[in-house]
Motif scaffolding. Structure first.
Motif, PDB file in Angstrom:
ATOM      1  N   LEU A   1      45.747  85.045  29.546  1.00 31.21           N
ATOM      2  CA  LEU A   1      46.509  84.220  28.619  1.00 31.21           C
ATOM      3  C   LEU A   1      45.807  84.148  27.261  1.00 31.21           C
ATOM      4  O   LEU A   1      46.449  84.266  26.208  1.00 31.21           O
ATOM      5  CB  LEU A   1      46.699  82.822  29.193  1.00 31.21           C
ATOM      6  N   ALA A   2      44.495  83.961  27.275  1.00 32.13           N
ATOM      7  CA  ALA A   2      43.741  83.875  26.023  1.00 32.13           C
ATOM      8  C   ALA A   2      43.863  85.173  25.225  1.00 32.13           C
ATOM      9  O   ALA A   2      44.067  85.146  23.998  1.00 32.13           O
ATOM     10  CB  ALA A   2      42.272  83.567  26.325  1.00 32.13           C
ATOM     11  N   ARG A   3      43.758  86.315  25.914  1.00 34.57           N
ATOM     12  CA  ARG A   3      43.861  87.597  25.211  1.00 34.57           C
ATOM     13  C   ARG A   3      45.260  87.796  24.624  1.00 34.57           C
ATOM     14  O   ARG A   3      45.415  88.319  23.520  1.00 34.57           O
ATOM     15  CB  ARG A   3      43.540  88.748  26.165  1.00 34.57           C
ATOM     16  N   GLU A   4      46.277  87.397  25.378  1.00 37.50           N
ATOM     17  CA  GLU A   4      47.650  87.572  24.905  1.00 37.50           C
ATOM     18  C   GLU A   4      47.927  86.700  23.675  1.00 37.50           C
ATOM     19  O   GLU A   4      48.594  87.137  22.734  1.00 37.50           O
ATOM     20  CB  GLU A   4      48.646  87.236  26.019  1.00 37.50           C
TER      21      GLU A   4
ATOM     22  N   ASP B   1      51.850  74.235  24.350  1.00 41.24           N
ATOM     23  CA  ASP B   1      51.063  74.986  23.367  1.00 41.24           C
ATOM     24  C   ASP B   1      51.525  76.440  23.319  1.00 41.24           C
ATOM     25  O   ASP B   1      51.682  77.027  22.237  1.00 41.24           O
ATOM     26  CB  ASP B   1      49.579  74.938  23.716  1.00 41.24           C
ATOM     27  N   VAL B   2      51.707  77.031  24.480  1.00 42.34           N
ATOM     28  CA  VAL B   2      52.108  78.432  24.554  1.00 42.34           C
ATOM     29  C   VAL B   2      53.493  78.635  23.957  1.00 42.34           C
ATOM     30  O   VAL B   2      53.730  79.574  23.190  1.00 42.34           O
ATOM     31  CB  VAL B   2      52.060  78.935  26.008  1.00 42.34           C
TER      32      VAL B   2
ATOM     33  N   THR C   1      54.986  76.832  21.712  1.00 40.08           N
ATOM     34  CA  THR C   1      54.905  76.650  20.264  1.00 40.08           C
ATOM     35  C   THR C   1      54.332  77.888  19.589  1.00 40.08           C
ATOM     36  O   THR C   1      54.836  78.346  18.555  1.00 40.08           O
ATOM     37  CB  THR C   1      54.033  75.421  19.939  1.00 40.08           C
ATOM     38  N   ALA C   2      53.263  78.438  20.186  1.00 43.32           N
ATOM     39  CA  ALA C   2      52.642  79.630  19.615  1.00 43.32           C
ATOM     40  C   ALA C   2      53.588  80.825  19.682  1.00 43.32           C
ATOM     41  O   ALA C   2      53.694  81.602  18.730  1.00 43.32           O
ATOM     42  CB  ALA C   2      51.345  79.943  20.355  1.00 43.32           C
ATOM     43  N   CYS C   3      54.287  80.982  20.792  1.00 49.16           N
ATOM     44  CA  CYS C   3      55.232  82.096  20.943  1.00 49.16           C
ATOM     45  C   CYS C   3      56.337  82.021  19.894  1.00 49.16           C
ATOM     46  O   CYS C   3      56.760  83.047  19.340  1.00 49.16           O
ATOM     47  CB  CYS C   3      55.836  82.097  22.340  1.00 49.16           C
ATOM     48  N   ASP C   4      56.815  80.811  19.613  1.00 49.70           N
ATOM     49  CA  ASP C   4      57.851  80.642  18.598  1.00 49.70           C
ATOM     50  C   ASP C   4      57.322  81.057  17.224  1.00 49.70           C
ATOM     51  O   ASP C   4      58.019  81.724  16.448  1.00 49.70           O
ATOM     52  CB  ASP C   4      58.333  79.193  18.559  1.00 49.70           C
ATOM     53  N   LEU C   5      56.080  80.682  16.920  1.00 46.77           N
ATOM     54  CA  LEU C   5      55.491  81.047  15.633  1.00 46.77           C
ATOM     55  C   LEU C   5      55.307  82.555  15.514  1.00 46.77           C
ATOM     56  O   LEU C   5      55.578  83.144  14.461  1.00 46.77           O
ATOM     57  CB  LEU C   5      54.148  80.335  15.455  1.00 46.77           C
ATOM     58  N   TYR C   6      54.879  83.181  16.615  1.00 43.69           N
ATOM     59  CA  TYR C   6      54.585  84.612  16.575  1.00 43.69           C
ATOM     60  C   TYR C   6      55.826  85.481  16.761  1.00 43.69           C
ATOM     61  O   TYR C   6      55.755  86.708  16.676  1.00 43.69           O
ATOM     62  CB  TYR C   6      53.567  84.964  17.656  1.00 43.69           C
TER      63      TYR C   6
ATOM     64  N   LEU D   1      52.517  81.730  33.000  1.00 42.35           N
ATOM     65  CA  LEU D   1      51.091  81.995  33.158  1.00 42.35           C
ATOM     66  C   LEU D   1      50.272  80.752  32.839  1.00 42.35           C
ATOM     67  O   LEU D   1      49.292  80.447  33.533  1.00 42.35           O
ATOM     68  CB  LEU D   1      50.684  83.155  32.242  1.00 42.35           C
ATOM     69  N   ALA D   2      50.671  80.013  31.806  1.00 45.22           N
ATOM     70  CA  ALA D   2      49.976  78.770  31.459  1.00 45.22           C
ATOM     71  C   ALA D   2      50.075  77.751  32.593  1.00 45.22           C
ATOM     72  O   ALA D   2      49.125  76.996  32.853  1.00 45.22           O
ATOM     73  CB  ALA D   2      50.564  78.187  30.175  1.00 45.22           C
ATOM     74  N   LYS D   3      51.195  77.735  33.295  1.00 48.28           N
ATOM     75  CA  LYS D   3      51.341  76.834  34.453  1.00 48.28           C
ATOM     76  C   LYS D   3      50.451  77.303  35.605  1.00 48.28           C
ATOM     77  O   LYS D   3      49.820  76.491  36.287  1.00 48.28           O
ATOM     78  CB  LYS D   3      52.804  76.777  34.894  1.00 48.28           C
ATOM     79  N   ASP D   4      50.409  78.627  35.820  1.00 43.18           N
ATOM     80  CA  ASP D   4      49.612  79.167  36.921  1.00 43.18           C
ATOM     81  C   ASP D   4      48.120  78.933  36.712  1.00 43.18           C
ATOM     82  O   ASP D   4      47.362  78.780  37.681  1.00 43.18           O
ATOM     83  CB  ASP D   4      49.868  80.673  37.078  1.00 43.18           C
ATOM     84  N   VAL D   5      47.687  78.921  35.437  1.00 45.67           N
ATOM     85  CA  VAL D   5      46.273  78.693  35.130  1.00 45.67           C
ATOM     86  C   VAL D   5      45.796  77.365  35.700  1.00 45.67           C
ATOM     87  O   VAL D   5      44.635  77.210  36.075  1.00 45.67           O
ATOM     88  CB  VAL D   5      46.047  78.746  33.598  1.00 45.67           C
ATOM     89  N   ARG D   6      46.714  76.415  35.803  1.00 48.64           N
ATOM     90  CA  ARG D   6      46.342  75.071  36.244  1.00 48.64           C
ATOM     91  C   ARG D   6      46.293  74.922  37.763  1.00 48.64           C
ATOM     92  O   ARG D   6      45.976  73.851  38.266  1.00 48.64           O
ATOM     93  CB  ARG D   6      47.292  74.044  35.622  1.00 48.64           C
TER      94      ARG D   6
END
Length: 285
Positions: free
Chosen positions: A14-17, A57-58, A60-65, A78-83
């Motif tokens: 997730l961090a790399r993406e 957070d993810v 929001t970032a995806c919308d910006l990018y 993926l952000a949900k799975d991280v938890r």
């Protein structure tokens, strides 16, 4: 983005993406922080995996990018799975770094060890002796026992249905040093001989006669993963702190060093004979 991946590997991905999307959008960390109303340090923490990105957070970032809906949905999941919690979180007081989470997902482990039998190959009594010797209070039996049990739980990695391949090279000093006394060390050497018969384990010994070699700077481990998107990681454990190396150029240096160590080591059959000889010498000394 399979949910079977360990939380640690998911976090790295997730961090790399997030970093890749930001760079492809042409935005600097400062510009991203300003547009999202975040601090510059938050952008850095999310892109290095020091902080877990929330699904919000993810999104929001995806919308910006300008990420498409498929990528956006996948990264939010993926952000949900991280938890989710890995088995090792039950031993959070023992496993304080991210190594065990990475090891748990690795498909290939290359390990060079100069002092001790690798943790994945230690017997319970050997582990207890090593852990007790390294604790500030060697008489705290409860703390030592908990750490031993954590190590034994970690060791089951090699006997799972989809166990990783382990290629370990031990310095001859590892098998000659009588940790815990003669009887305990003989049991450990027996365990090495038995473990080396498993199809997913390759065990070699670098003999004293090799002289100067590529591993003189110390022990290290290189972890490799099934998916190409998850790059190899080199890991160096130290008293002053653990080091995780992820730069491809630096990881390649460790991989080349491991190849050179293997070239200088005895092949597996000769290594087993050396371990057997070391055991016999212990019995007759």
């Amino acid at each position: 983005m399979s949910p079977t991946y360990s939380p640690t590997v998911r976090l790295r991905r997730l961090a790399r993406e997030l970093r890749r999307m930001r760079e492809e959008s042409g935005l600097s960390p400062e510009e991203t922080a300003a547009r999202l109303g975040w601090s510059r340090s938050k952008v850095s923490r999310l892109e290095t995996g020091r902080t877990r990105a929330s699904p919000i957070d993810v999104a929001t970032a995806c919308d910006l990018y300008g990420a498409n809906s498929s990528i956006r949905a996948g990264l939010i999941q993926l952000a949900k799975d991280v938890r989710q919690r890995g088995w090792w979180t039950a031993y959070a007081d023992v496993f304080t770094g991210s190594y065990v989470g990475l090891e748990d997902e690795a498909t290939l482990i290359h390990q060079w060890e100069v002092q001790l039998v690798p943790g994945l190959l230690q017997t319970e009594d050997y582990a207890r002796t090593v852990i007790g010797a390294g604790r500030p209070d060697p008489h705290n039996a409860d703390d030592i026992q908990r750490r031993v049990m954590a190590r034994m739980a970690r060791r089951t990695l090699l006997s799972r249905p989809k166990a990783p391949a382990l290629h370990a090279v031990l310095d001859e000093g590892v098998i000659r040093r009588p940790i815990g006394g003669r009887e305990l060390m003989c049991d450990q050497l027996d365990a090495l001989l038995s473990t080396a018969r498993r199809p997913n384990i390759t065990l070699c010994v670098l003999p004293y006669s090799a002289g100067a070699h590529a591993g003189l700077e110390g022990s290290f481990t290189v972890l490799s993963f099934a998916e190409q998107i998850d790059p190899d990681v080199a890991y160096v454990e130290g008293t002053a702190g653990d080091v995780y190396v992820e730069s491809s150029d630096q990881v390649d240096r460790y991989k080349i060093a491991f190849e050179r160590i293997c070239d200088a080591a005895l092949p597996p059959e000769a290594s087993m004979r050396l371990i057997s000889d070391a055991k016999e010498q212990l019995l007759h000394d």
